[in-house]
Scaffold this active site. Structure first.
Site, PDB file in Angstrom:
ATOM      1  N   LYS A   1      71.874  72.383  91.337  1.00  0.00           N
ATOM      2  CA  LYS A   1      70.741  72.746  90.469  1.00  0.00           C
ATOM      3  C   LYS A   1      70.116  74.088  90.884  1.00  0.00           C
ATOM      4  O   LYS A   1      69.205  74.577  90.242  1.00  0.00           O
ATOM      5  CB  LYS A   1      69.696  71.628  90.500  1.00  0.00           C
ATOM      6  CG  LYS A   1      70.224  70.383  89.762  1.00  0.00           C
ATOM      7  CD  LYS A   1      69.331  69.199  89.939  1.00  0.00           C
ATOM      8  CE  LYS A   1      69.939  68.011  89.205  1.00  0.00           C
ATOM      9  NZ  LYS A   1      69.401  66.749  89.687  1.00  0.00           N
TER      10      LYS A   1
ATOM     11  N   ASP B   1      85.694  49.349  90.512  1.00  0.00           N
ATOM     12  CA  ASP B   1      85.624  50.703  91.071  1.00  0.00           C
ATOM     13  C   ASP B   1      87.013  51.291  91.313  1.00  0.00           C
ATOM     14  O   ASP B   1      87.431  52.247  90.666  1.00  0.00           O
ATOM     15  CB  ASP B   1      84.875  50.673  92.404  1.00  0.00           C
ATOM     16  CG  ASP B   1      83.373  50.670  92.196  1.00  0.00           C
ATOM     17  OD1 ASP B   1      82.927  51.105  91.128  1.00  0.00           O
ATOM     18  OD2 ASP B   1      82.657  50.242  93.100  1.00  0.00           O
TER      19      ASP B   1
ATOM     20  N   GLU C   1      80.353  48.126  90.820  1.00  0.00           N
ATOM     21  CA  GLU C   1      81.521  47.233  90.815  1.00  0.00           C
ATOM     22  C   GLU C   1      81.315  45.886  90.107  1.00  0.00           C
ATOM     23  O   GLU C   1      81.990  45.558  89.135  1.00  0.00           O
ATOM     24  CB  GLU C   1      81.939  46.993  92.271  1.00  0.00           C
ATOM     25  CG  GLU C   1      82.993  45.934  92.486  1.00  0.00           C
ATOM     26  CD  GLU C   1      84.349  46.335  91.952  1.00  0.00           C
ATOM     27  OE1 GLU C   1      84.771  47.467  92.214  1.00  0.00           O
ATOM     28  OE2 GLU C   1      85.005  45.519  91.279  1.00  0.00           O
TER      29      GLU C   1
ATOM     30  N   GLY D   1     103.313  31.660  83.109  1.00  0.00           N
ATOM     31  CA  GLY D   1     103.904  30.423  82.602  1.00  0.00           C
ATOM     32  C   GLY D   1     104.440  29.502  83.697  1.00  0.00           C
ATOM     33  O   GLY D   1     104.907  28.398  83.404  1.00  0.00           O
TER      34      GLY D   1
ATOM     35  N   ASP E   1      74.151  72.927  96.190  1.00  0.00           N
ATOM     36  CA  ASP E   1      73.074  72.347  95.378  1.00  0.00           C
ATOM     37  C   ASP E   1      73.362  72.786  93.945  1.00  0.00           C
ATOM     38  O   ASP E   1      73.192  73.950  93.591  1.00  0.00           O
ATOM     39  CB  ASP E   1      71.715  72.874  95.875  1.00  0.00           C
ATOM     40  CG  ASP E   1      70.564  72.354  95.016  1.00  0.00           C
ATOM     41  OD1 ASP E   1      70.826  71.746  93.954  1.00  0.00           O
ATOM     42  OD2 ASP E   1      69.405  72.561  95.405  1.00  0.00           O
TER      43      ASP E   1
HETATM   44  N1  CAO Z   1      73.301  68.999  93.896  1.00  0.00           N
HETATM   45  C1  CAO Z   1      72.178  68.661  93.262  1.00  0.00           C
HETATM   46  N2  CAO Z   1      72.005  67.474  92.653  1.00  0.00           N
HETATM   47  C2  CAO Z   1      73.012  66.597  92.728  1.00  0.00           C
HETATM   48  C3  CAO Z   1      74.217  66.875  93.385  1.00  0.00           C
HETATM   49  C4  CAO Z   1      74.345  68.149  93.993  1.00  0.00           C
HETATM   50  N3  CAO Z   1      75.451  68.517  94.627  1.00  0.00           N
HETATM   51  N4  CAO Z   1      75.030  65.808  93.292  1.00  0.00           N
HETATM   52  C5  CAO Z   1      74.344  64.875  92.596  1.00  0.00           C
HETATM   53  N5  CAO Z   1      73.139  65.340  92.253  1.00  0.00           N
HETATM   54  C6  CAO Z   1      72.090  64.671  91.479  1.00  0.00           C
HETATM   55  C7  CAO Z   1      72.504  64.411  90.060  1.00  0.00           C
HETATM   56  O1  CAO Z   1      72.417  65.570  89.293  1.00  0.00           O
HETATM   57  C8  CAO Z   1      71.501  63.342  89.664  1.00  0.00           C
HETATM   58  O2  CAO Z   1      70.293  63.961  89.317  1.00  0.00           O
HETATM   59  P1  CAO Z   1      69.500  63.682  87.919  1.00  0.00           P
HETATM   60  O3  CAO Z   1      69.502  62.224  87.702  1.00  0.00           O
HETATM   61  O4  CAO Z   1      68.157  64.253  88.212  1.00  0.00           O
HETATM   62  O5  CAO Z   1      70.188  64.389  86.848  1.00  0.00           O
HETATM   63  C9  CAO Z   1      71.254  62.613  90.968  1.00  0.00           C
HETATM   64  O6  CAO Z   1      71.884  63.388  91.979  1.00  0.00           O
HETATM   65  C10 CAO Z   1      71.752  61.196  91.048  1.00  0.00           C
HETATM   66  O7  CAO Z   1      73.008  61.009  90.436  1.00  0.00           O
HETATM   67  P2  CAO Z   1      73.405  59.560  89.898  1.00  0.00           P
HETATM   68  O8  CAO Z   1      72.380  59.108  88.891  1.00  0.00           O
HETATM   69  O9  CAO Z   1      74.801  59.577  89.445  1.00  0.00           O
HETATM   70  O10 CAO Z   1      73.292  58.663  91.225  1.00  0.00           O
HETATM   71  P3  CAO Z   1      72.609  57.239  91.447  1.00  0.00           P
HETATM   72  O11 CAO Z   1      72.732  56.992  92.903  1.00  0.00           O
HETATM   73  O12 CAO Z   1      71.262  57.122  90.868  1.00  0.00           O
HETATM   74  O13 CAO Z   1      73.570  56.233  90.631  1.00  0.00           O
HETATM   75  C11 CAO Z   1      75.664  55.175  90.099  1.00  0.00           C
HETATM   76  C12 CAO Z   1      74.791  55.826  91.180  1.00  0.00           C
HETATM   77  C13 CAO Z   1      77.016  54.906  90.725  1.00  0.00           C
HETATM   78  C14 CAO Z   1      75.033  53.879  89.629  1.00  0.00           C
HETATM   79  C15 CAO Z   1      75.819  56.135  88.912  1.00  0.00           C
HETATM   80  O14 CAO Z   1      76.249  57.371  89.385  1.00  0.00           O
HETATM   81  C16 CAO Z   1      76.752  55.636  87.837  1.00  0.00           C
HETATM   82  O15 CAO Z   1      76.416  54.744  87.043  1.00  0.00           O
HETATM   83  N6  CAO Z   1      77.960  56.243  87.762  1.00  0.00           N
HETATM   84  C17 CAO Z   1      78.942  55.929  86.746  1.00  0.00           C
HETATM   85  C18 CAO Z   1      79.602  54.605  86.989  1.00  0.00           C
HETATM   86  C19 CAO Z   1      80.262  54.547  88.344  1.00  0.00           C
HETATM   87  O16 CAO Z   1      81.068  55.349  88.726  1.00  0.00           O
HETATM   88  N7  CAO Z   1      79.929  53.489  89.046  1.00  0.00           N
HETATM   89  C20 CAO Z   1      80.678  53.141  90.243  1.00  0.00           C
HETATM   90  C21 CAO Z   1      80.016  53.512  91.449  1.00  0.00           C
HETATM   91  S1  CAO Z   1      80.941  52.877  92.793  1.00  0.00           S
HETATM   92  O17 CAO Z   1      80.354  51.363  92.983  1.00  0.00           O
END
Ligand code: CAO
Length: 477
Positions: free
Chosen positions: A124, A217, A188, A297, A122
């Site tokens: 955090k 991705d 993606e 081409g 974790d």
């Molecule tokens: N312990 C505690 N917290 C954790 C953790 C761990 N081991 N791993 C992840 N978390 C938490 C993060 O800190 C985050 O918390 P906060 O928002 O409170 O700071 C939370 O999990 C969610 O992380 P996230 O916002 O990255 O995840 P999401 O599912 O909401 O979004 C995605 C997913 C892919 C849209 C987003 O991560 C993103 O835009 N990434 C960058 C672009 C990317 O790689 N996109 C491709 C994804 S593949 O299709």
């Protein structure tokens, strides 16, 4: 299915003198002293037995979903020790997404996380932060693809990481680079649309299309892996790490660069190789969708083959490459086209491409796609059978090269994955299954980070590596 490549030249038998010379060269000892370049003397071990390309490189893998895991899996295939940090309880969200076997990690997860170790932390939790600090000191590269700002919110800012381990490379995938959309979450298809792929894919009469290949991705993960390896190389000289950023929009645009080429060509007149030119349809201000036109081409199109009425994949991509126009004419029974001024030269053919491909199709429809492949390749005509995923999964030559690999998994059983698409003669990839959630937590805490058994018990009790206890259900009244 059999797709054999014909051998162009037969190897000549070596004369006795020549083979003696080879033996002499082989037995020559490598220089004992390091060369002026500073490189060690050439290894005497047989190729493939001198370790792997990225042996010794340690990756702190904070990735999830697809883009980041693609990157770290490629690094793991090359020999890096990838330690995947996952949230206790659920881990990478893809473990449970698109699940096909009850209770087992999904193929989405298993096919993107082979050759890695998993530790639950974790990030955090105060104790979790302490473990992460040790990992940062231990590793060479931190890879992440969280939403913008998430890493900072965990306290793992670039400033903190760089101060803790100045040699560490911090590599990130984000949806967009700095600018108006930098804070957006991206998946993606968002990237395919924002990177110019969707507007240029599909048929002119239809809406924009996304492709099956995950260029947003997996494509960006591949770009990031390249950036990381370059940063590792630069670190040999500078001694310090750096930030590596791959925006998915940029990665897609890099793969769609020929369409930006065409956008600029439009200013100088119509794009004559697009079939819309031959059809007399005027061009607009932006690069149009070009259906199955070739991006280069040499005009090409997808044509029906024998059995197309029942088999959705009985098609072939046929390229009318100019140097083999003669053999094409002979093969399809139109030898007169070789000298007919309306067909004999590429410029003469451009306005007639639709009719030409429809004539070629009359021939391809009499053959299976593999017969077309065999007959065309025999006379150097480039063609590509439309292979279904079923055919690819069953293709023995892909198994033989390790491009498609079967691995065994303790909870889901055997599954197919895609092995290393890059083959190296001195770094041989062995694909291993993806880890179970937290499978290596204790191993990493003890053997990698040096925590004692007593420490590990205390860490477990702290809640930093275990899922939060479920709230007790209120007793029924
Ligand atoms: N312990 C505690 N917290 C954790 C953790 C761990 N081991 N791993 C992840 N978390 C938490 C993060 O800190 C985050 O918390 P906060 O928002 O409170 O700071 C939370 O999990 C969610 O992380 P996230 O916002 O990255 O995840 P999401 O599912 O909401 O979004 C995605 C997913 C892919 C849209 C987003 O991560 C993103 O835009 N990434 C960058 C672009 C990317 O790689 N996109 C491709 C994804 S593949 O299709």
């Amino acid at each position: 299915m059999a797709m054999r490549k014909k051998s162009k030249a037969k190897s000549k038998p070596k004369s006795k003198a020549a083979s003696k010379k080879v033996v002499k060269l082989k037995s020559k000892k490598p220089a004992a002293k390091p060369a002026k370049s500073g490189l060690p003397p050439p290894s005497r071990k047989p190729f493939g037995q001198a370790g792997k390309a990225l042996d010794g490189i340690k990756i702190l893998d904070f990735t999830h979903v697809q883009s980041g895991p693609t990157c770290t899996q490629l690094l793991a295939y090359m020999g890096a020790d990838v330690i995947k940090v996952e949230r206790p309880g659920g881990g990478d969200i893809t473990r449970s997404q698109l699940r096909d076997v009850k209770g087992a990690d999904s193929l989405y997860f298993t096919m993107l996380n082979g050759n890695k170790r998993s530790i639950t932390i974790d990030s955090k939790h105060p104790k979790g932060k302490e473990i992460l600090e040790r990992l940062i000191r231990h590793c060479d590269v931190l890879v992440e693809n969280f939403a913008p700002g998430a890493l900072d919110r965990m306290g793992l800012t670039w400033e903190y990481v760089h101060k803790t381990n100045p040699r560490m490379i911090v590599a990130s995938v984000k949806g967009f680079g700095p600018g108006p959309y930098e804070d957006c979450k991206v998946y993606e298809n968002v990237a395919q649309c924002a990177g110019g792929a969707a507007s240029t894919t599909g048929f002119r009469e239809g809406p924009p299309l996304v492709t099956g290949a995950q260029i947003g991705d997996s494509g960006t993960g591949l770009h990031l892996a390249w950036g990381i390896v370059c940063a590792l190389y630069q670190r040999i000289r500078t001694g310090r790490g750096q930030r590596v950023l791959c925006a998915m929009q940029d990665g897609v645009l890099n793969l769609a660069r020929v369409k930006l080429r065409d956008q600029q060509r439009l200013a100088h007149g119509p794009l004559t190789e697009y079939s819309q030119y031959g059809e007399g349809v005027p061009f607009g201000k932006a690069v149009p969708r070009a259906g199955n036109d070739s991006g280069g081409g040499q005009p090409g199109w997808i044509l029906k083959c024998k059995g197309w009425e029942d088999d959705p994949d009985a098609y072939i991509y046929f390229i009318t490459q100019a140097p083999v126009w003669g053999p094409i004419c002979d093969l399809i029974g139109k030898p007169e086209w070789k000298t007919d001024p309306d067909y004999a030269t590429p410029p003469a053919r451009l306005p007639r491409l639709k009719a030409i491909f429809s004539t070629i199709e009359q021939w391809t429809m009499t053959q299976t796609k593999f017969e077309v492949m065999e007959k065309c390749n025999a006379v150097d005509i480039p063609v590509g059978p439309i292979l279904s995923m079923k055919e690819i999964a069953e293709e023995q030559s892909l198994r033989a090269t390790g491009t498609v690999v079967e691995v065994d998994h303790p909870t889901r059983g055997k599954y197919l994955t895609v092995g290393n698409p890059v083959k190296m003669s001195d770094s041989i990839t062995e694909v291993t299954r993806s880890p179970l959630l937290g499978e290596h937590t204790e191993e990493i805490l003890g053997k990698v980070l040096g925590y004692s058994s007593k420490d590990i018990v205390a860490i477990k009790e702290s809640g930093a590596i275990t899922p939060p206890a479920k709230p007790e259900k209120a007793e029924a009244a």
